[in-house]
Design a protein around this motif. Structure first.
Motif, mmCIF file in Angstrom:
data_model
loop_
_atom_site.group_PDB
_atom_site.id
_atom_site.type_symbol
_atom_site.label_atom_id
_atom_site.label_comp_id
_atom_site.label_asym_id
_atom_site.label_seq_id
_atom_site.Cartn_x
_atom_site.Cartn_y
_atom_site.Cartn_z
ATOM 1 N N ALA A 92 0.838 -1.202 0.000
ATOM 2 C CA ALA A 92 0.000 0.000 0.000
ATOM 3 C C ALA A 92 0.869 1.246 0.000
ATOM 4 O O ALA A 92 0.583 2.228 -0.707
ATOM 5 C CB ALA A 92 -0.931 -0.014 1.216
ATOM 6 N N PHE A 93 1.944 1.234 0.783
ATOM 7 C CA PHE A 93 2.898 2.348 0.793
ATOM 8 C C PHE A 93 3.526 2.526 -0.585
ATOM 9 O O PHE A 93 3.634 3.641 -1.102
ATOM 10 C CB PHE A 93 3.984 2.077 1.838
ATOM 11 N N PHE A 94 3.918 1.411 -1.198
ATOM 12 C CA PHE A 94 4.510 1.472 -2.539
ATOM 13 C C PHE A 94 3.506 2.001 -3.559
ATOM 14 O O PHE A 94 3.868 2.767 -4.465
ATOM 15 C CB PHE A 94 4.991 0.078 -2.954
ATOM 16 N N LEU A 95 2.260 1.617 -3.421
ATOM 17 C CA LEU A 95 1.237 2.043 -4.367
ATOM 18 C C LEU A 95 1.094 3.566 -4.367
ATOM 19 O O LEU A 95 0.999 4.196 -5.426
ATOM 20 C CB LEU A 95 -0.101 1.390 -4.024
ATOM 21 N N VAL A 96 1.110 4.163 -3.188
ATOM 22 C CA VAL A 96 0.958 5.623 -3.095
ATOM 23 C C VAL A 96 2.212 6.332 -3.588
ATOM 24 O O VAL A 96 2.149 7.236 -4.431
ATOM 25 C CB VAL A 96 0.634 6.030 -1.644
ATOM 26 N N THR A 97 3.387 5.954 -3.076
ATOM 27 C CA THR A 97 4.623 6.639 -3.452
ATOM 28 C C THR A 97 4.973 6.407 -4.917
ATOM 29 O O THR A 97 5.408 7.331 -5.619
ATOM 30 C CB THR A 97 5.775 6.175 -2.566
ATOM 31 N N GLY A 98 4.804 5.183 -5.403
ATOM 32 C CA GLY A 98 5.108 4.895 -6.800
ATOM 33 C C GLY A 98 4.195 5.642 -7.745
ATOM 34 O O GLY A 98 4.639 6.227 -8.742
ATOM 35 N N THR A 99 2.907 5.649 -7.435
ATOM 36 C CA THR A 99 1.958 6.368 -8.286
ATOM 37 C C THR A 99 2.232 7.863 -8.258
ATOM 38 O O THR A 99 2.154 8.542 -9.294
ATOM 39 C CB THR A 99 0.520 6.091 -7.828
ATOM 40 N N ALA A 100 2.568 8.403 -7.078
ATOM 41 C CA ALA A 100 2.889 9.829 -6.981
ATOM 42 C C ALA A 100 4.110 10.168 -7.825
ATOM 43 O O ALA A 100 4.132 11.191 -8.528
ATOM 44 C CB ALA A 100 3.122 10.215 -5.522
ATOM 45 N N ALA A 101 5.135 9.317 -7.777
ATOM 46 C CA ALA A 101 6.340 9.570 -8.565
ATOM 47 C C ALA A 101 6.027 9.572 -10.067
ATOM 48 O O ALA A 101 6.499 10.436 -10.814
ATOM 49 C CB ALA A 101 7.399 8.521 -8.243
ATOM 50 N N VAL A 102 5.219 8.619 -10.506
ATOM 51 C CA VAL A 102 4.881 8.530 -11.934
ATOM 52 C C VAL A 102 4.051 9.728 -12.374
ATOM 53 O O VAL A 102 4.336 10.372 -13.398
ATOM 54 C CB VAL A 102 4.122 7.214 -12.210
#
Length: 505
Positions: free
Chosen positions: A476-486
Motif C-alpha cells: 500500500a505504501f509502494f502504491l501511493v509513493t510509486g503512483t505519486a512519482a509517476v
C-alpha cells in the motif's frame, strides 16, 4: 501530446508492475510472519496461527497472493479498491486512507513552504552572487541539508517544544536576548537589502531600534499569552502586501494595478466586519467557500480596474485577498490562543499528530493540530530547502549569461522585468523536475520523521508491515509513493511545454 502522455503512462505502468513484483518477493522472503506465534505459549496458539494464515493467505504460493493483490488494485479503476487485509484482519484500504491523510497533511505543507522559500532564496542569492549574504545562505542551506534527520528532530523537540512549553508558562524577554535578536535581525536584513555602506548602516540601525522598541512593548502587553491583531493592523499589513505585490509584479508606476490592490484591502476590511460572527465557529466548508468568494471578487476587481494590465491587476488583487483572508484567520487563532493554553497547558507536544481526547472549539482544535504539525513540517522543510535554493541559484546564474538577457537589458527593460519575466520563467524548467520528484521523495523520507515524532502515517504503515513481514501495508505504501512519482514526473514533462514554447513533443 496525447500520444506522448499515453505512451508515458504505458511505460510507467510497466515500471510499476516490475517494481511491485520485486518488492513483493523481497517482503515475503524477508522473514517468517508466524515467528512470534511459534514462540508463544498461549493455549490458543494453533487457532491464532490458523487465523493469521487465513488473513494473509499464507497457504497459497506467493505468485497467487500477488495476483490477488494486483486484481484488487485493478478494481481501483472502478472505485472498488481491495488491498486485502493485514495480519490482524484489518482492511489495508482503511489503514491506508488514515495513514495517507496524516502524511499528506504533513508532506504537502512542507513541500509548498520549501518550494516558495527555496525559490525566493535562490533568486536572491543569484542576484547577490558572491556577497556576504550569498556565502551565509550557502553555508546554512548545506548545513540544514547535511543534518541527520533523527538528530535534528531531537533538537527541535528540545528547544522548540520542551523549551517553548517551559517559557510560555511565564513568558518574558531579557534585555540581552532582545539586543542579540535585534543585532542578528539587523545584520540579516542589511545583507539582504544590500546597497551602499550608508544604506546598510541605516538599515541595521533602523532594524535594531525597531526590535528594541517593539519587543519590550509586546512583552509589556503579555502578547505571548494574550495576542491581538485588530482591524487596524490587518488593514496596514494588507496595504503593505498590496504595495509590495504591485512593486514586484507590475511596478509602482502602474497606478491601476496599485488601485486594484488597495480596493481589495478596502473590501477585505468590510469583509472583516461582515464575516466576524460567521468565523467565530465555522466549518471547513465555510472557510473554503469564503476563500473562493474572496478570490472571485479579487479577480473581478483586478479585471475591472486594471485596464490594459488586467492580468497583473487580478494577480495583485488575488495576492492581497489571500493576505487579508489569512490575517482574519490569524485574528481568530489569536482570540482562541488563551483558551487553548488553559485547556492544554503545554501547547506543543512531541508525539503524535493530535492530542488524544482533546475537545475544544473549531479554532482550538485547529491550533492543536497545527502545533502538532509544526515540528515535523519544519524538519522536512529544512531538508528540502537546500535543494530548491541551490538549483534555483544555479539555474538563475546560468540564465543570466544568455544572450536574450543581455538583449533585454540593452533594450532598456528594468531589472525587475528582466529577472521575473525573462530569467525566472526559464530557470523554472530544471526546477520542475526537482519539484515533481520531491513530493514522492518526501513521502518516503517521512518514514524517519514520523517514527521520531510518533505520527501514525505512511511511514508507520510501511515500518509496521516490514517488521511484521506483512506485504499488504508495504505494498500500500509502494502504491501511493510509486503512483505519486509517476504522476508528478508526467506532470513535469507537460509543464516543460507550458514554461518553454520551444519544447514540443
Amino acid at each position: 501530446m496525447l500520444t506522448f502522455i499515453l505512451r508515458r503512462l504505458g511505460s510507467s505502468l510497466l515500471v510499476l508492475f516490475g517494481a511491485s513484483v520485486l518488492l513483493y518477493v523481497l517482503v515475503v522472503n524477508s522473514g517468517d510472519p508466524l515467528a512470534d506465534l511459534r514462540e508463544s505459549n498461549a493455549d490458543n496458539r494453533e487457532f491464532l496461527m490458523e487465523q493469521r494464515i487465513r488473513f494473509m493467505d499464507l497457504d497459497q504460493p506467493w505468485y497467487q497472493r500477488y495476483w490477488t493483490w494486483l486484481t484488487g488494485v485493478g478494481r481501483c479503476v472502478i472505485g472498488q479498491c481491495d488491498l486485502g487485509t493485514n495480519r490482524s484482519g484489518q482492511q489495508v484500504t482503511d489503514l491506508l486512507a488514515l495513514a495517507a491523510s496524516s502524511t499528506l497533511r504533513l508532506v504537502v505543507l512542507a513541500t509548498v513552504i520549501a518550494m516558495l522559500l527555496g525559490v525566493a532564496i535562490g533568486i536572491l542569492t543569484a542576484i547577490r552572487q558572491y556577497s556576504g549574504m550569498d556565502y551565509a545562505v550557502t553555508f546554512l542551506t548545506f548545513l540544514f541539508f547535511s543534518l541527520p534527520v533523527f538528530w535534528a528532530a531531537v533538537l527541535l523537540k528540545e528547544y522548540l517544544a520542551i523549551g517553548f512549553n517551559d517559557w510560555i508558562a511565564d513568558p518574558g524577554f531579557s534585555w540581552p536576548a532582545v539586543l542579540l535578536a535585534a543585532a542578528v535581525l539587523g545584520v540579516a536584513l542589511q545583507a539582504a537589502l544590500a546597497g551602499s555602506a550608508r544604506r546598510r548602516l541605516l538599515t541595521f540601525a533602523g532594524t535594531f531600534a525597531f526590535v528594541c522598541a517593539v519587543v519590550p512593548y509586546l512583552d509589556w502587553l503579555d502578547f505571548a499569552r494574550y495576542p491581538q491583531l485588530g482591524p487596524v493592523a490587518i488593514t496596514l499589513v494588507g496595504a503593505a502586501a498590496a504595495v509590495g505585490a504591485t512593486a514586484l509584479l507590475a511596478g509602482l508606476r502602474n497606478r491601476r494595478v496599485l488601485y486594484a490592490g488597495l480596493i481589495t484591502v478596502a473590501l477585505g476590511l468590510a469583509a472583516y466586519y461582515a464575516t466576524y460572527a460567521l468565523l467565530w465557529e465555522p466549518t471547513w466548508w465555510i472557510l473554503v467557500g469564503l476563500l473562493v468568494v474572496a478570490l472571485a471578487l479579487a479577480v473581478g476587481v483586478g479585471r475591472l480596474v486594471g485596464g490594459y494590465s488586467k492580468g497583473p491587476a487580478a494577480l495583485v488583487a488575488s495576492v492581497t485577498a489571500l493576505v487579508m483572508g489569512g490575517l482574519m484567520v490569524v485574528e481568530q487563532l489569536f482570540r482562541s490562543w488563551p483558551g487553548f493554553l488553559e485547556a492544554k497547558g503545554r501547547p506543543i507536544s512531541t508525539i503524535g499528530s493530535q492530542t488524544p481526547n482533546f475537545t475544544g472549539t473549531f479554532w482550538e482544535d485547529f491550533l492543536d493540530k497545527g502545533a502538532q504539525l509544526l515540528l515535523p513540517t519544519i524538519l522536512l522543510t529544512l531538508i528540502s530547502l537546500a535543494t530548491y535554493s541551490r538549483y534555483t541559484r544555479a539555474s538563475m546564474l546560468e540564465i543570466k549569461q544568455q544572450d536574450y538577457i543581455r538583449t533585454a537589458r540593452a533594450k532598456g527593460l528594468g531589472e525587475r522585468q528582466v529577472i521575473l519575466k525573462h530569467a525566472f520563467r526559464n530557470s523554472l524548467i530544471p526546477l520542475t523536475t526537482i519539484m515533481a520528484f520531491d513530493f514522492a521523495a518526501l513521502i518516503g523520507g517521512a518514514v524517519i520523521t514520523e517514527t521520531v515524532f510518533g505520527w501514525k502515517g505512511m511511514g508507520e504503515l510501511f515500518r509496521t508491515g516490514l517488521n511484521q513481514v506483512d506485504p499488504g501495508p508495504v505494498m500500500a505504501f509502494f502504491l501511493v509513493t510509486g503512483t505519486a512519482a509517476v504522476l508528478f514526473n508526467l506532470l513535469a514533462d507537460i509543464l516543460y511545454a507550458v514554461l518553454d514554447p520551444r519544447i514540443r513533443v
